[in-house]
Design an enzyme around this catalytic site. Structure first.
Site, mmCIF file in Angstrom:
data_model
loop_
_atom_site.group_PDB
_atom_site.id
_atom_site.type_symbol
_atom_site.label_atom_id
_atom_site.label_comp_id
_atom_site.label_asym_id
_atom_site.label_seq_id
_atom_site.Cartn_x
_atom_site.Cartn_y
_atom_site.Cartn_z
ATOM 1 N N HIS A 1 -4.358 -2.043 -6.117
ATOM 2 C CA HIS A 1 -3.828 -0.773 -6.614
ATOM 3 C C HIS A 1 -4.972 0.191 -6.845
ATOM 4 O O HIS A 1 -6.010 -0.202 -7.345
ATOM 5 C CB HIS A 1 -3.140 -0.935 -7.968
ATOM 6 C CG HIS A 1 -1.997 -1.871 -7.961
ATOM 7 N ND1 HIS A 1 -0.924 -1.725 -7.128
ATOM 8 C CD2 HIS A 1 -1.752 -2.962 -8.698
ATOM 9 C CE1 HIS A 1 -0.078 -2.698 -7.351
ATOM 10 N NE2 HIS A 1 -0.552 -3.472 -8.295
ATOM 11 N N ASP B 1 0.802 -1.232 0.000
ATOM 12 C CA ASP B 1 0.000 0.000 0.000
ATOM 13 C C ASP B 1 0.833 1.279 0.000
ATOM 14 O O ASP B 1 0.429 2.292 0.561
ATOM 15 C CB ASP B 1 -0.962 0.032 1.210
ATOM 16 C CG ASP B 1 -1.735 -1.249 1.360
ATOM 17 O OD1 ASP B 1 -2.222 -1.739 0.340
ATOM 18 O OD2 ASP B 1 -1.841 -1.761 2.493
HETATM 19 P P1 IMP Z 1 -2.390 -12.635 2.805
HETATM 20 O O1 IMP Z 1 -1.457 -12.159 1.749
HETATM 21 O O2 IMP Z 1 -3.831 -12.418 2.461
HETATM 22 O O3 IMP Z 1 -2.092 -14.065 3.206
HETATM 23 O O4 IMP Z 1 -2.158 -11.755 4.137
HETATM 24 C C1 IMP Z 1 -0.979 -11.838 4.923
HETATM 25 C C2 IMP Z 1 -0.626 -10.489 5.521
HETATM 26 O O5 IMP Z 1 -0.184 -9.620 4.494
HETATM 27 C C3 IMP Z 1 -1.799 -9.770 6.178
HETATM 28 O O6 IMP Z 1 -1.319 -9.018 7.283
HETATM 29 C C4 IMP Z 1 -2.306 -8.834 5.087
HETATM 30 O O7 IMP Z 1 -2.997 -7.725 5.629
HETATM 31 C C5 IMP Z 1 -0.994 -8.446 4.439
HETATM 32 N N1 IMP Z 1 -1.126 -8.087 3.029
HETATM 33 C C6 IMP Z 1 -1.215 -8.911 1.971
HETATM 34 N N2 IMP Z 1 -1.263 -8.213 0.837
HETATM 35 C C7 IMP Z 1 -1.197 -6.936 1.157
HETATM 36 C C8 IMP Z 1 -1.168 -5.723 0.399
HETATM 37 O O8 IMP Z 1 -1.194 -5.677 -0.835
HETATM 38 N N3 IMP Z 1 -1.074 -4.577 1.131
HETATM 39 C C9 IMP Z 1 -1.000 -4.584 2.477
HETATM 40 N N4 IMP Z 1 -1.002 -5.670 3.215
HETATM 41 C C10 IMP Z 1 -1.105 -6.847 2.567
#
Ligand code: IMP
Length: 411
Positions: A42, A14
């Site tokens: 995005h 982000d």
């Molecule tokens: P997952 O990728 O859904 O397995 O999430 C694992 C961790 O990564 C969590 O804390 C999510 O909030 C974070 N996360 C995954 N993708 C993003 C992103 O694009 N931006 C911010 N946090 C992310």
């Protein structure tokens, strides 16, 4: 010789990669994503209209750019088709411009179910990312190339995945089978092999963008494990997630760009030493509109941590940085940077900077209209120069507002 930019998020995701990707994408004819899936989000703003992408690279808005989803990605076919459909409806042609590696993996409804049941404590996006990557490593996953098989084979492959998880949920199973089969014909036109990708890289006239998702601190190997995502968002993932090698990069003028938000945000659980769970954090949340694109969750906000960022530079080897949301940070009265940690109790050591809220004669200062380094507020310059000298990496691009053109290029 063509140009190749590798855009990597230097923090927790982000950071606002969309704008620079969109800007650089204008000059590119190929854009690649190498990891992650619908967990990424995005936001691109064009003429006040907001565009969201989760799977498609942001360069999709550039009609002369072919967008390739690499083998390192995990793809929810429903999400992908929804995005393509949305852009097509907006008049952005996607047909023949979106390609998918035959070796990317498919996220099933089953994966989302497992994610939301088992991974709450990690604060995942519940998009099935971790469970899908786990199946890939267990060698039971369904790949894009499998989707091109006859119905009966698809059914038995999906059944195998369900059996491995001991899940008996016939309606969900049927939904998975249906959703894979119904997209098969459309998908067939999009599937590419490694040879296609190698040819793109070996053609020295191509201008290429490689876009990372999530962020270095969420990398499965180099992030804040276990509060991470399940892929390599770091530079190593570029090679495994696309099937390219360092020689492929040498065919082009290559630049690795680290995207750094002027303050830090994090969604989900996990360590965040410079977090401001107070009025400052709330100001950054509301003024910076720090709400997750994927889940709508509030992002935790805090000061920029140069120790963390130095680590990020060491892992990813950025050539240049893009500093985003400098206009938002400048609206605070006092600004701080973390430059170290106390040896006894590991507390952040914060250095204060004057803000760029007003000019010296107290008139309000609006950074949005600032297009040159010379016209930038002296306090903002000091902040940037301190970051550059601490990290030893130049800041080349500075986001001064949310519109597409509000991007300052520092020479
Ligand atoms: P997952 O990728 O859904 O397995 O999430 C694992 C961790 O990564 C969590 O804390 C999510 O909030 C974070 N996360 C995954 N993708 C993003 C992103 O694009 N931006 C911010 N946090 C992310």
């Amino acid at each position: 010789m063509g140009n190749l930019h590798i855009i990597l998020d230097a923090q927790f995701g982000d950071t606002g990669k969309g704008k620079i990707i969109d800007f650089l994408g204008i000059k590119k004819n190929f854009c690649f994503r190498f990891q992650g899936g619908s967990n990424a989000g995005h936001t691109i703003v064009v003429n006040g209209q907001k565009f969201f992408t989760h799977l498609l690279p942001s360069a999709i808005l550039n009609s002369s750019c072919t967008c390739v989803l690499g083998n390192g990605m995990v793809i929810n076919l429903n999400d992908l088709m929804y995005e393509i459909d949305t852009f097509e409806r907006l008049g952005i042609n996607c047909e023949n411009r979106v390609k998918i590696s035959e070796n990317a993996h498919v996220v099933l409804h089953l994966h989302k179910l497992i994610d939301s049941k088992n991974n709450k404590h990690l604060g995942t996006t519940c998009k099935g990312i971790g469970p899908c990557y786990a199946d890939k490593m267990q060698r039971i996953g369904l790949r894009i190339r499998d989707v091109l098989s006859p119905d009966s084979e698809i059914k038995s492959m999906i059944r195998k995945v369900y059996n491995s998880h001991n899940v008996i949920d016939e309606p969900l199973f049927q939904k998975d089978v249906y959703d894979v089969i119904r997209f098969r014909d459309y998908l067939e036109k999009m599937v590419v092999d490694l040879k296609f990708i190698k040819n793109v890289f070996s053609d020295t006239t191509n201008n290429i963008l490689i876009e990372g998702a999530n962020g270095l601190m969420l990398d499965i190997d180099h992030g804040t494990y276990p509060f991470v995502t399940s892929s390599n968002c770091s530079i190593g993932g570029v090679f495994t997630g696309l099937g390219i090698n360092p020689t492929d990069l040498k065919h082009h003028h290559t630049e690795i760009v680290g995207i750094v938000k002027s303050y830090v945000t994090r969604v989900g659980t996990g360590p965040f030493p410079t977090e401001q769970a107070n009025d400052i954090g709330r100001f950054l949340l509301t003024t910076g509109q720090e709400y997750g694109v994927t889940t709508g969750r509030n992002r935790r906000c805090g000061w920029l941590d140069l120790v963390q960022l130095k680590y990020s530079c060491d892992v990813n080897g950025y050539d240049i940085l893009n500093l985003t949301k400098l206009d938002i940070l400048g609206q605070l009265d006092d600004i701080y940077l973390c430059t170290g940690y106390t040896p006894t109790d590991n507390k952040p050591i914060l250095l204060r900077f004057d803000s760029w809220k007003t000019l010296y004669d107290k008139r309000p200062y609006n950074m949005n209209d600032c297009t040159t380094w010379e016209s930038l507020h002296p306090n903002a310059k000091k902040y940037i120069q301190f970051i550059e000298s601490f990290l030893g990496v130049p800041v080349k691009y500075i986001n001064t507002g949310k519109e597409r053109h509000q991007l300052l290029i520092k020479n």
